[in-house]
Design a protein around this motif. Structure first.
Motif, mmCIF file in Angstrom:
data_model
loop_
_atom_site.group_PDB
_atom_site.id
_atom_site.type_symbol
_atom_site.label_atom_id
_atom_site.label_comp_id
_atom_site.label_asym_id
_atom_site.label_seq_id
_atom_site.Cartn_x
_atom_site.Cartn_y
_atom_site.Cartn_z
ATOM 1 N N TYR A 1 69.687 52.114 -25.400
ATOM 2 C CA TYR A 1 69.333 50.863 -26.056
ATOM 3 C C TYR A 1 68.675 49.962 -25.026
ATOM 4 O O TYR A 1 69.169 49.815 -23.907
ATOM 5 N N CYS A 2 67.568 49.347 -25.396
ATOM 6 C CA CYS A 2 66.856 48.423 -24.514
ATOM 7 C C CYS A 2 67.029 47.009 -25.044
ATOM 8 O O CYS A 2 66.444 46.666 -26.084
ATOM 9 N N VAL B 1 70.753 50.155 -13.688
ATOM 10 C CA VAL B 1 70.534 49.386 -14.905
ATOM 11 C C VAL B 1 71.695 48.485 -15.270
ATOM 12 O O VAL B 1 71.496 47.358 -15.706
ATOM 13 N N TYR C 1 66.246 54.037 -28.317
ATOM 14 C CA TYR C 1 65.277 55.101 -28.028
ATOM 15 C C TYR C 1 65.986 56.446 -28.006
ATOM 16 O O TYR C 1 67.048 56.598 -27.402
ATOM 17 N N MET D 1 61.850 45.342 -15.746
ATOM 18 C CA MET D 1 62.868 45.299 -16.775
ATOM 19 C C MET D 1 63.044 43.865 -17.231
ATOM 20 O O MET D 1 64.033 43.215 -16.956
ATOM 21 N N CYS E 1 67.667 46.000 -19.948
ATOM 22 C CA CYS E 1 67.657 47.274 -19.261
ATOM 23 C C CYS E 1 68.133 48.372 -20.177
ATOM 24 O O CYS E 1 68.556 48.112 -21.296
ATOM 25 N N MET E 2 68.076 49.591 -19.699
ATOM 26 C CA MET E 2 68.478 50.730 -20.502
ATOM 27 C C MET E 2 69.973 50.954 -20.420
ATOM 28 O O MET E 2 70.572 50.840 -19.371
ATOM 29 N N ASP F 1 63.653 44.774 -25.729
ATOM 30 C CA ASP F 1 62.887 44.762 -26.981
ATOM 31 C C ASP F 1 63.752 45.038 -28.206
ATOM 32 O O ASP F 1 63.246 45.189 -29.304
ATOM 33 N N THR G 1 58.756 51.153 -22.875
ATOM 34 C CA THR G 1 59.665 50.265 -23.576
ATOM 35 C C THR G 1 59.631 48.867 -22.979
ATOM 36 O O THR G 1 59.025 48.635 -21.934
ATOM 37 N N CYS H 1 61.922 47.694 -21.464
ATOM 38 C CA CYS H 1 62.733 47.790 -20.251
ATOM 39 C C CYS H 1 62.047 48.661 -19.204
ATOM 40 O O CYS H 1 62.678 49.067 -18.231
#
Length: 316
Positions: free
Chosen positions: A160-161, A53, A168, A31, A35-36, A164, A147, A149
């Motif tokens: 949301y990551c 996360v 998603y 990650m 993170c997610m 990047d 991703t 993450c």
């Protein structure tokens, strides 16, 4: 919820990687830098996911970045890592051109929603003297995706990551939201979910995530709960201002808002715990109760003012 038929959509803000099947792999490994942040979770797995996360960047508390108070400095967000290789294979550019298309297609409705949300925040950042808003793409995927993450599957839900700077979304989540979580569903329930995830993007750009840190534990008054409730409030702020972005024919109706409130209540920690384990354990809260999520979405919607989304001061 009706789009302006003549509104011009920008499908480049959404990547569709579903046609190629699950996008697996370790290219985003670990990650790095983020993170997610899912909107909810599936039963007990929600707690385990968020513990894993949220601990990456949740420590302490900060005021709402829009108030200008200490701790909310703009520009402190995480820089994006190299984008994962998603191999987009959709044809959104051909199918999603106008608001009329958004009224006829779920995919195009997501495009129009993302366009409106980002148009609002772009203008809001400009009016408040922030650095220019940096747009984030939404990635539509199926089953699994690689991703910035790490690799995620559909059981995570929308997320949301920060690694990047992408949102998603597996559209099958919305069926799950109705079937398994008891939400009313509907187009505006989808819009609320997307707006919530972009609320996390705004928090990332404004440095809120960097301030909320690594030593977080779950709990009813935890920083992770406050972060999630602020994202709900930001979603409500967009809903209030959405018609001004030019993508919608008229302000949202009470039926629309009720769909959002139903979705918010469905993914409250107490509601999820009650379904999954038959009891409520506040020490495990990560997103807030159903009542809190409804309250903070409503606060944003009724005021239309992001400065009213200070979930980090006082009681929530």
């Amino acid at each position: 919820m009706q789009f302006d038929d003549d509104a011009q959509l920008d499908p480049s803000q959404v990547e569709d990687v579903r046609a190629g099947g699950p996008q697996r792999g370790g290219g985003g490994g670990g990650m790095p830098g983020g993170c997610m942040l899912p909107i909810g979770g599936r039963g007990g797995g929600c707690l385990l996911l968020i513990l894993g996360v949220a601990a990456l960047f949740l420590f302490g508390v900060v005021p709402s970045p829009f108030t200008g108070d200490e701790g909310g400095q703009q520009g402190g967000g995480r820089l994006p890592s190299a984008p994962p290789q998603l191999s987009p294979s959709g044809n959104l550019a051909e199918r999603c051109r106008t608001g009329a298309d958004a009224d006829q297609s779920e995919d195009c409705r997501i495009v129009g929603t993302v366009n409106s949300i980002q148009a609002y925040w772009r203008q809001e950042f400009k009016e408040r003297g922030q650095k220019p808003y940096a747009p984030a793409k939404t990635v539509l995927f199926s089953q699994a995706v690689n991703t910035g993450c790490g690799t995620a599957d559909s059981s995570v839900g929308p997320f949301y990551c920060p690694g990047d700077r992408r949102v998603y979304l597996d559209l099958t989540f919305f069926g799950t939201l109705q079937r398994d979580f008891g939400a009313e569903g509907g187009p505006f329930a989808q819009a609320y979910v997307v707006a919530h995830e972009y609320g996390h993007h705004v928090q990332n750009l404004l440095g809120t995530m960097n301030k909320v840190g690594r030593n977080n534990r779950p709990g009813a008054d935890s920083p992770s709960v406050r972060l999630e409730l602020q994202a709900d409030c930001y979603a409500g702020v967009w809903a209030n201002n959405a018609v001004k972005t030019g993508f919608y024919r008229a302000p949202f109706s009470q039926t629309d808002i009720d769909q959002a409130l139903s979705a918010a209540a469905a993914v409250g920690d107490d509601s999820i715990q009650r379904r999954s384990q038959g009891r409520v354990t506040p020490d495990g809260f990560t997103h807030g109760t159903s009542q809190q999520r409804e309250k903070w979405f409503s606060t944003g919607y009724e005021t239309g003012d992001p400065t009213r989304c200070d979930t980090f001061s006082g009681r929530i």
